[in-house]
Design an enzyme around this catalytic site. Structure first.
Site, PDB file in Angstrom:
ATOM      1  N   LYS A  23       3.875  -3.740 -14.109  1.00 10.81           N
ATOM      2  CA  LYS A  23       4.382  -4.601 -13.028  1.00 10.81           C
ATOM      3  C   LYS A  23       3.229  -4.965 -12.080  1.00 10.81           C
ATOM      4  O   LYS A  23       2.358  -5.732 -12.474  1.00 10.81           O
ATOM      5  CB  LYS A  23       5.553  -3.911 -12.335  1.00 10.81           C
ATOM      6  CG  LYS A  23       6.776  -3.857 -13.272  1.00 10.81           C
ATOM      7  CD  LYS A  23       8.015  -3.277 -12.637  1.00 10.81           C
ATOM      8  CE  LYS A  23       9.211  -3.489 -13.564  1.00 10.81           C
ATOM      9  NZ  LYS A  23       9.843  -2.249 -13.994  1.00 10.81           N
ATOM     10  N   SER A  77      15.980  -1.694  -8.464  1.00 13.37           N
ATOM     11  CA  SER A  77      15.375  -2.964  -8.851  1.00 13.37           C
ATOM     12  C   SER A  77      16.351  -4.127  -8.870  1.00 13.37           C
ATOM     13  O   SER A  77      15.948  -5.267  -8.693  1.00 13.37           O
ATOM     14  CB  SER A  77      14.711  -2.812 -10.215  1.00 13.37           C
ATOM     15  OG  SER A  77      15.642  -2.329 -11.163  1.00 13.37           O
ATOM     16  N   HIS A 132       8.902  -0.269  -9.057  1.00 10.83           N
ATOM     17  CA  HIS A 132       8.921  -1.487  -8.227  1.00 10.83           C
ATOM     18  C   HIS A 132       8.261  -1.255  -6.877  1.00 10.83           C
ATOM     19  O   HIS A 132       8.623  -1.906  -5.892  1.00 10.83           O
ATOM     20  CB  HIS A 132      10.350  -1.989  -8.048  1.00 10.83           C
ATOM     21  CG  HIS A 132      10.843  -2.767  -9.228  1.00 10.83           C
ATOM     22  ND1 HIS A 132      10.511  -4.085  -9.453  1.00 10.83           N
ATOM     23  CD2 HIS A 132      11.602  -2.397 -10.279  1.00 10.83           C
ATOM     24  CE1 HIS A 132      11.069  -4.501 -10.564  1.00 10.83           C
ATOM     25  NE2 HIS A 132      11.741  -3.491 -11.099  1.00 10.83           N
TER      26      HIS A 132
HETATM   27  C1  LIG Z   1      10.465  -1.673 -15.176  1.00 11.64           C
HETATM   28  C2  LIG Z   1      11.026  -0.348 -14.930  1.00 11.64           C
HETATM   29  C3  LIG Z   1      10.895   0.668 -15.869  1.00 11.64           C
HETATM   30  C4  LIG Z   1      10.276   0.436 -17.211  1.00 11.64           C
HETATM   31  O1  LIG Z   1       8.903   0.238 -17.093  1.00 11.64           O
HETATM   32  P1  LIG Z   1       8.085  -0.230 -18.389  1.00 11.64           P
HETATM   33  O2  LIG Z   1       6.702   0.258 -18.117  1.00 11.64           O
HETATM   34  O3  LIG Z   1       8.207  -1.705 -18.468  1.00 11.64           O
HETATM   35  O4  LIG Z   1       8.710   0.444 -19.547  1.00 11.64           O
HETATM   36  C5  LIG Z   1      11.368   1.919 -15.543  1.00 11.64           C
HETATM   37  N1  LIG Z   1      11.967   2.159 -14.359  1.00 11.64           N
HETATM   38  C6  LIG Z   1      12.138   1.193 -13.441  1.00 11.64           C
HETATM   39  C7  LIG Z   1      12.806   1.494 -12.145  1.00 11.64           C
HETATM   40  C8  LIG Z   1      11.681  -0.098 -13.694  1.00 11.64           C
HETATM   41  O5  LIG Z   1      11.863  -1.051 -12.811  1.00 11.64           O
END
Ligand SMILES: *Cc1c(COP(=O)(O)O)cnc(C)c1O
Length: 400
Positions: A247, A188, A216
């Site tokens: 997301k 990310s 992502h």
């Molecule tokens: C955003 C993200 C998370 C965390 O996700 P949430 O649902 O916001 O806790 C975990 N792993 C990756 C690679 C992320 O980008």
């Protein structure tokens, strides 16, 4: 309260600040979207938003909002319990089955966030007899989840297949019973995609399982948004997929693990963040379900997202910025020092473009950057406006 303790904390905060590493939160008055209302000096002003994970622009989608509102009426506000005590609603089960079907897995299990999914997935599945082999750039939640398990830990340099193979051999010679390779689907902070077909081939050769955190990617990358396994052709060779509804899929909240039935069944018995934490709120589950349904049929939004990413990359490169190469809607503008990243972010803010500077400890020291993210909610004119603002702000902040 111990004054010595507070003094100690204040001096840590002062060190963070002196190093230019203080993160400040801005306030948004209104929904997440391509254009947002930012509060500054007591007033609000509209800016273009280039730093949300709102890849398909579903965070303020009217149908997602309507589904969440309907669930509020039909299912209430909250669950006020963990599932093994009071049960789950039909909504939760529908969402689990829908995401499992989407990703071609037997079943899925919901968590309050993907941070919890990653925090809970390793410990029940692997013991001290087993090995977890983890990419060095993996998300903090994978790092923490791996720490919480008793399995032996191995780390390989980001996407380095030789290093991965060495670690697999090391795990074997250390007597590992089962081996699991864990990787982000999209890294990310850098925006590049894991080499999943090669990783899966190595896994096959060495008898390892593969787990991919596709936060992502789910919803916007790969055919119908099936994520990096679909995008790279690794497909069903990936054994475990973790992801988020926070997301692309509406951006509410919630995480999941999708995998073969016995994996999901055991997580339901043993995963601590699942057992000892509240269920997703009904409006969140219903909104996420609707967002998933929209995302599956959103080839138009995926095409727009891709075209914006190409256009924005080309524009920034023409303006003279150093970008990390990549093919995702994450486009990091590399600046080196934390101060340069913060100054450019401020200069952009004054020009109506909302971005976030990332610096240590989120990224390595000396690799500070502004991570921009494209969204299908932006128009082509928005992208061009952002390129012009970057060129102008880059000169003003003396980073070009
Ligand atoms: C955003 C993200 C998370 C965390 O996700 P949430 O649902 O916001 O806790 C975990 N792993 C990756 C690679 C992320 O980008």
């Amino acid at each position: 309260m111990s004054e010595a303790f507070l003094t100690h904390l204040r001096s840590t905060l002062a060190e963070i600040d002196a190093a230019g590493l203080t993160k400040r939160e801005r306030l948004i008055a209104g929904p997440q979207g391509a254009r947002i209302k930012v509060v500054s000096n007591g007033a609000t002003r509209e800016t273009l938003n280039l730093c949300a994970n709102n890849y398909l622009g579903l965070a303020d989608h009217p149908e997602v909002i309507a589904a969440a509102k309907a669930a509020l009426d039909a299912f209430g506000f909250g669950m006020a319990s963990v599932r093994f005590i009071c049960g789950a609603q039909t909504l939760h089960r529908e969402l689990e089955l829908a995401i499992a079907r989407h990703l071609g897995k037997d079943d899925a299990i919901l968590f309050a966030a993907c941070f919890d999914a990653n925090g809970g997935v390793f410990e029940p599945l692997l013991s001290e007899a087993d090995a977890i082999i983890s990419d060095a750039l993996n998300h903090a939640s994978i790092i923490d989840g791996v720490r919480l398990s008793k399995a032996r830990r191995y780390r390989y340099a980001n996407s380095n297949l030789n290093a991965l193979e060495d670690a697999l051999k090391q795990a074997d010679s250390d007597g590992a019973r089962f081996k699991l390779i864990a990787t982000d689907g999209v890294f990310s902070m850098d925006g590049h995609v894991a080499k999943l077909p090669e990783i899966c081939a190595l896994a096959e050769r060495h008898g390892a399982l593969v787990m991919v955190d596709d936060c992502h990617a789910t919803g916007h990358l790969g055919d119908q948004g099936r994520g990096t396994p679909a995008l790279t052709g690794a497909g069903a060779r990936v054994d475990i997929v973790t992801g988020t509804f926070g997301k692309t899929l509406g951006g509410g909240m919630g995480g999941f693990v999708a995998a073969a039935q016995p994996i999901v069944d055991l997580l339901r018995q043993r995963a601590r963040p699942y057992l000892f934490s509240n269920s997703l709120a009904p409006p969140i589950a219903a909104g996420s379900l609707k967002a998933l349904e929209i995302a599956i049929n959103a080839d138009d939004r995926r095409a727009r997202l891709q075209s914006h990413a190409r256009r924005f990359r080309a524009g920034l490169e023409r303006a003279g910025f150093a970008l990390l190469p990549g093919e995702t809607p994450i486009i990091p503008v590399m600046l080196g020092g934390a101060r340069q990243a913060q100054e450019l972010a401020q200069a952009l803010d004054r020009r109506g473009v909302y971005v976030a500077g990332f610096f240590f400890p989120v990224v390595p020291k000396g690799a500070a950057r502004i991570r921009t993210q494209m969204s299908a909610g932006l128009s082509e004119a928005d992208v061009d406006f952002a390129v012009a603002a970057f060129a102008d702000a880059g000169k003003a902040a003396e980073v070009l």
